[in-house]
Design an enzyme around this catalytic site. Structure first.
Site, PDB file in Angstrom:
ATOM      1  N   CYS A   1      -0.009   5.381  -0.207  1.00 19.99           N
ATOM      2  CA  CYS A   1      -1.067   6.388  -0.294  1.00 19.99           C
ATOM      3  C   CYS A   1      -0.872   7.311  -1.497  1.00 19.99           C
ATOM      4  O   CYS A   1       0.248   7.757  -1.782  1.00 19.99           O
ATOM      5  CB  CYS A   1      -1.099   7.217   0.986  1.00 19.99           C
TER       6      CYS A   1
ATOM      7  N   ARG B   1      -0.496  -6.137   8.482  1.00 18.06           N
ATOM      8  CA  ARG B   1       0.788  -5.434   8.433  1.00 18.06           C
ATOM      9  C   ARG B   1       1.152  -5.010   9.851  1.00 18.06           C
ATOM     10  O   ARG B   1       0.336  -4.399  10.567  1.00 18.06           O
ATOM     11  CB  ARG B   1       0.707  -4.216   7.524  1.00 18.06           C
TER      12      ARG B   1
ATOM     13  N   TYR C   1      -0.445   3.929  13.457  1.00 18.82           N
ATOM     14  CA  TYR C   1      -1.871   4.200  13.315  1.00 18.82           C
ATOM     15  C   TYR C   1      -2.642   3.456  14.415  1.00 18.82           C
ATOM     16  O   TYR C   1      -2.054   2.841  15.285  1.00 18.82           O
ATOM     17  CB  TYR C   1      -2.317   3.859  11.897  1.00 18.82           C
TER      18      TYR C   1
ATOM     19  N   ARG D   1       8.289   2.399  -3.172  1.00 17.56           N
ATOM     20  CA  ARG D   1       8.655   3.623  -3.872  1.00 17.56           C
ATOM     21  C   ARG D   1       9.178   3.390  -5.290  1.00 17.56           C
ATOM     22  O   ARG D   1       8.829   4.142  -6.203  1.00 17.56           O
ATOM     23  CB  ARG D   1       9.662   4.420  -3.037  1.00 17.56           C
TER      24      ARG D   1
ATOM     25  N   ALA E   1      -3.883   2.484   2.088  1.00 22.19           N
ATOM     26  CA  ALA E   1      -4.633   2.561   3.345  1.00 22.19           C
ATOM     27  C   ALA E   1      -6.005   3.182   3.103  1.00 22.19           C
ATOM     28  O   ALA E   1      -6.123   4.319   2.642  1.00 22.19           O
ATOM     29  CB  ALA E   1      -3.861   3.384   4.368  1.00 22.19           C
TER      30      ALA E   1
ATOM     31  N   PRO F   1       0.835  -1.210   0.000  1.00 18.89           N
ATOM     32  CA  PRO F   1       0.000   0.000   0.000  1.00 18.89           C
ATOM     33  C   PRO F   1       0.868   1.258   0.000  1.00 18.89           C
ATOM     34  O   PRO F   1       1.796   1.380   0.798  1.00 18.89           O
ATOM     35  CB  PRO F   1      -0.788  -0.116   1.309  1.00 18.89           C
TER      36      PRO F   1
END
Length: 402
Positions: A27, A251, A203, A369, A64, A25
């Site tokens: 964002c 995760r 988070y 990335r 996410a 994932p």
């Protein structure tokens, strides 16, 4: 062609996935922030994820996605909080499948790190700062009309900029567990092959796990059992809603980079606790299920950090592989060999990724990335490693340079 571990199929739960180069994932901050289509994917998301599937990533894990609007990392993040969102998410699942990949989605609540602004001008500045070796700038730009009061296990701020969250009540915690399972069921209805629970990067779930951010004294805090209860309940509720055929992953951040490191020493989430939790998630037992052989998670996706803003992270090439290796070893030592573990974190080369798998340090590699700017990277890696992986026919004329 040589036998290449990276491009061998892998069994994840009931699903066989084509190979071991996956997109994690990442964002995009490209959803509409308000109005009736708030949190819905746009054409950008469909093209973005479809291209990475076409580019050869065996599994694409969508970014996410908040299980409630207040769980979004930023006002511009995705949210799967209602049935009205399903058709828009189905477009992404369809695009990923059309590209030949397994479609997964990460379900998240950002907790005390939610309601974070996105300032693209600052992001451009950060790019130049990295190249110049300077400190990275932080955005102070905020759109107060789009902000909301954040929540967390305890009223402990991540930093001054994000402010102090409100402590969740027990009733609200139960409601969020239902919100995770509701969102998982919607993901299945949208056509996804499985879901990943976001329990990392500081988070909400990670905030419950760590004594650095969870100071509760009720059943949701305190010892290991209390702090991990929220995640274990979420995993069990989701499994009961999506069944055994769908992929269920989680995760985790393997460490807060505090307690285990003498230069810091503050209390926090540790690698030892991560290994213990991974075992319990893989084999949940009977605490939350009437069946002793209840199925747990199908995979563990490893990362580190994100919960302690001033922790000293020991960065470098492949700097998070140690966490994947520890969890994989801990599972195998417990006789759990059917729950694969992925590694991520500055894994940027084909040979490097292959060596991680050959050495038995992980089962899959997540490439983040590099895939943002090179969607064909899995095909390029296959060429570098002399592995057989079919290019899409319309692109064959462009492969001579490899």
């Amino acid at each position: 062609m040589a036998r290449v571990r990276l491009f061998e199929p892998i069994e994840v739960g009931a699903r066989r996935i084509a190979h071991r180069v996956w997109m994690p994932p990442m964002c995009q901050y490209s959803a509409l922030p308000s109005g009736p289509t708030m949190g819905q994917p746009t054409d950008w998301h469909v093209v973005h994820y479809g291209a990475r599937a076409l580019g050869g990533a065996a599994a694409v894990i969508v970014e996410a996605t908040g299980v409630v609007p207040e769980g979004r990392i930023s006002p511009y993040c995705l949210s799967l909080h209602s049935d009205e969102q399903i058709p828009a998410f189905a477009r992404i699942a369809d695009a990923i499948h059309a590209g030949g990949s397994t479609a997964l989605i990460q379900l998240s609540h950002a907790g005390r790190k939610a309601s974070d602004p996105v300032d693209w001008a600052v992001e451009h500045s950060r790019r130049w700062a990295r190249q110049a070796g300077r400190d990275l700038p932080i955005s102070d730009q905020r759109d107060h009309e789009l902000e909301w009061q954040t929540v967390a296990p305890s009223a402990v701020a991540f930093n001054e900029r994000l402010g102090t969250p409100r402590e969740l009540t027990g009733e609200e915690i139960d409601g969020l567990i239902r919100a995770f399972s509701d969102a998982a069921e919607r993901a299945m209805r949208a056509g996804f092959d499985g879901v990943q629970i976001h329990g990392a990067h500081g988070y909400l779930i990670h905030e419950f796990l760590s004594p650095f951010s969870n100071t509760r004294t009720d059943k949701w805090g305190g010892d290991f059992e209390g702090r991990t209860r929220f995640l274990r309940r979420i995993a069990q509720e989701i499994r009961s809603r999506i069944g055994d055929e769908a992929v269920l992953g989680v995760r985790l951040s393997g460490t807060d980079w505090t307690k285990e490191y003498p230069e810091d020493g503050r209390d926090g989430w540790t690698l030892e606790e991560t290994v213990r939790l991974a075992r319990e998630l893989a084999r949940p037992g009977t605490e939350f299920s009437a069946h002793e052989d209840a199925r747990g998670v199908d995979m563990i996706n490893m990362s580190t950090g994100g919960n302690v803003p001033d922790a000293r992270i020991h960065g470098g090439v492949g700097y998070q592989v140690f966490a994947a290796e520890a969890v994989r070893t801990g599972l195998h030592d417990a006789g759990i060999t059917d729950v694969p573990v992925s590694a991520a974190g500055l894994i940027t080369g084909a040979e490097q990724a292959e060596q991680v798998l050959v050495d038995g340090r992980a089962d899959m590699i997540e490439v983040g990335r590099p895939l943002l700017t090179d969607p064909m990277l899995p095909h390029v890696w296959a060429v570098r490693l002399r592995s057989e992986m079919a290019w899409p026919d319309p692109y064959l004329r462009g492969t001579a340079r490899y």
